[in-house]
Design a protein around this motif. Structure first.
Motif, PDB file in Angstrom:
ATOM      1  N   LEU A 167       0.701  -7.665  -0.461  1.00  0.00           N
ATOM      2  CA  LEU A 167       0.760  -7.757  -1.917  1.00  0.00           C
ATOM      3  C   LEU A 167      -0.652  -7.676  -2.469  1.00  0.00           C
ATOM      4  O   LEU A 167      -1.515  -8.466  -2.091  1.00  0.00           O
ATOM      5  N   GLN A 168      -0.877  -6.706  -3.336  1.00  0.00           N
ATOM      6  CA  GLN A 168      -2.206  -6.498  -3.899  1.00  0.00           C
ATOM      7  C   GLN A 168      -2.201  -6.834  -5.380  1.00  0.00           C
ATOM      8  O   GLN A 168      -1.159  -6.800  -6.040  1.00  0.00           O
ATOM      9  N   ALA A 169      -3.390  -7.144  -5.901  1.00  0.00           N
ATOM     10  CA  ALA A 169      -3.530  -7.400  -7.332  1.00  0.00           C
ATOM     11  C   ALA A 169      -3.038  -6.185  -8.105  1.00  0.00           C
ATOM     12  O   ALA A 169      -3.108  -5.050  -7.619  1.00  0.00           O
ATOM     13  N   GLY A 170      -2.504  -6.419  -9.266  1.00  0.00           N
ATOM     14  CA  GLY A 170      -2.016  -5.317 -10.092  1.00  0.00           C
ATOM     15  C   GLY A 170      -0.596  -4.902  -9.769  1.00  0.00           C
ATOM     16  O   GLY A 170      -0.090  -3.915 -10.304  1.00  0.00           O
ATOM     17  N   GLY A 171       0.065  -5.616  -8.855  1.00  0.00           N
ATOM     18  CA  GLY A 171       1.467  -5.334  -8.569  1.00  0.00           C
ATOM     19  C   GLY A 171       1.738  -4.272  -7.524  1.00  0.00           C
ATOM     20  O   GLY A 171       2.879  -3.876  -7.319  1.00  0.00           O
ATOM     21  N   LYS A 172       0.720  -3.818  -6.811  1.00  0.00           N
ATOM     22  CA  LYS A 172       0.932  -2.832  -5.753  1.00  0.00           C
ATOM     23  C   LYS A 172       1.321  -3.546  -4.462  1.00  0.00           C
ATOM     24  O   LYS A 172       0.788  -4.600  -4.140  1.00  0.00           O
ATOM     25  N   ALA A 173       2.273  -2.956  -3.716  1.00  0.00           N
ATOM     26  CA  ALA A 173       2.735  -3.551  -2.459  1.00  0.00           C
ATOM     27  C   ALA A 173       2.782  -2.494  -1.364  1.00  0.00           C
ATOM     28  O   ALA A 173       2.853  -1.300  -1.640  1.00  0.00           O
ATOM     29  N   GLY A 174       2.775  -2.956  -0.130  1.00  0.00           N
ATOM     30  CA  GLY A 174       2.905  -2.070   1.010  1.00  0.00           C
ATOM     31  C   GLY A 174       3.635  -2.770   2.142  1.00  0.00           C
ATOM     32  O   GLY A 174       3.639  -3.996   2.224  1.00  0.00           O
ATOM     33  N   SER A 175       4.266  -1.980   2.993  1.00  0.00           N
ATOM     34  CA  SER A 175       4.987  -2.518   4.146  1.00  0.00           C
ATOM     35  C   SER A 175       4.054  -2.615   5.338  1.00  0.00           C
ATOM     36  O   SER A 175       3.135  -1.812   5.483  1.00  0.00           O
ATOM     37  N   VAL A 176       4.322  -3.575   6.214  1.00  0.00           N
ATOM     38  CA  VAL A 176       3.572  -3.726   7.461  1.00  0.00           C
ATOM     39  C   VAL A 176       4.590  -3.740   8.591  1.00  0.00           C
ATOM     40  O   VAL A 176       5.493  -4.571   8.615  1.00  0.00           O
ATOM     41  N   GLY A 177       4.488  -2.771   9.512  1.00  0.00           N
ATOM     42  CA  GLY A 177       5.354  -2.728  10.679  1.00  0.00           C
ATOM     43  C   GLY A 177       6.798  -2.348  10.397  1.00  0.00           C
ATOM     44  O   GLY A 177       7.676  -2.649  11.197  1.00  0.00           O
ATOM     45  N   MET A 178       7.061  -1.699   9.270  1.00  0.00           N
ATOM     46  CA  MET A 178       8.431  -1.292   8.923  1.00  0.00           C
ATOM     47  C   MET A 178       8.408   0.146   8.397  1.00  0.00           C
ATOM     48  O   MET A 178       8.180   0.381   7.210  1.00  0.00           O
TER      49      MET A 178
END
Length: 118
Positions: A48-59
């Motif tokens: 979860l990053q500032a500004g509402g950006k997200a990313g998956s880890v290991g999926m």
């Protein structure tokens, strides 16, 4: 008419402020991981990053793109990729507990525990 006791008002305000600071929650920004079910040596989760950006880890098939928080709910949005299809989704997770290094969420009838990476 009674005079206002400003010392008392300021003291009460300081106590309330101290309570808010000491009971404030840790930020959600960061990388949150848990063991892959049945494969404890592997980890999965989300970033979860500032500004509402997200990313998956290991999926690889579940790609998070954004996140938001509404009171005690964490909403993760993205795309599910598989069988030649890409399907948009939004997962709503109820935040049960949040500390500087752990996040417990309730979803799909159970709880999941994530640990924040350093």
């Amino acid at each position: 008419m009674r005079a206002i006791d400003w010392k008392g008002v300021l003291a009460a305000g300081a106590v309330l402020l101290a309570g808010c600071v000491s009971h404030g929650e840790a930020p959600l920004e960061g990388e949150w991981l848990q063991p892959v079910p049945g494969m404890a040596a592997l980890q999965q989760g989300f970033r979860l990053q500032a500004g509402g950006k997200a990313g998956s880890v290991g999926m690889a098939t579940l790609q998070y793109e954004s996140w938001s928080r509404e009171r005690d709910e964490l909403v993760l949005t993205g795309c599910s990729i598989g069988n030649g299809q890409t399907i948009p989704f939004a997962d709503t997770l109820r935040i049960v507990r949040l500390s500087a290094d752990s996040l417990v969420v309730a979803c799909r009838g159970g709880e999941q525990i994530f640990v924040k990476t350093k």
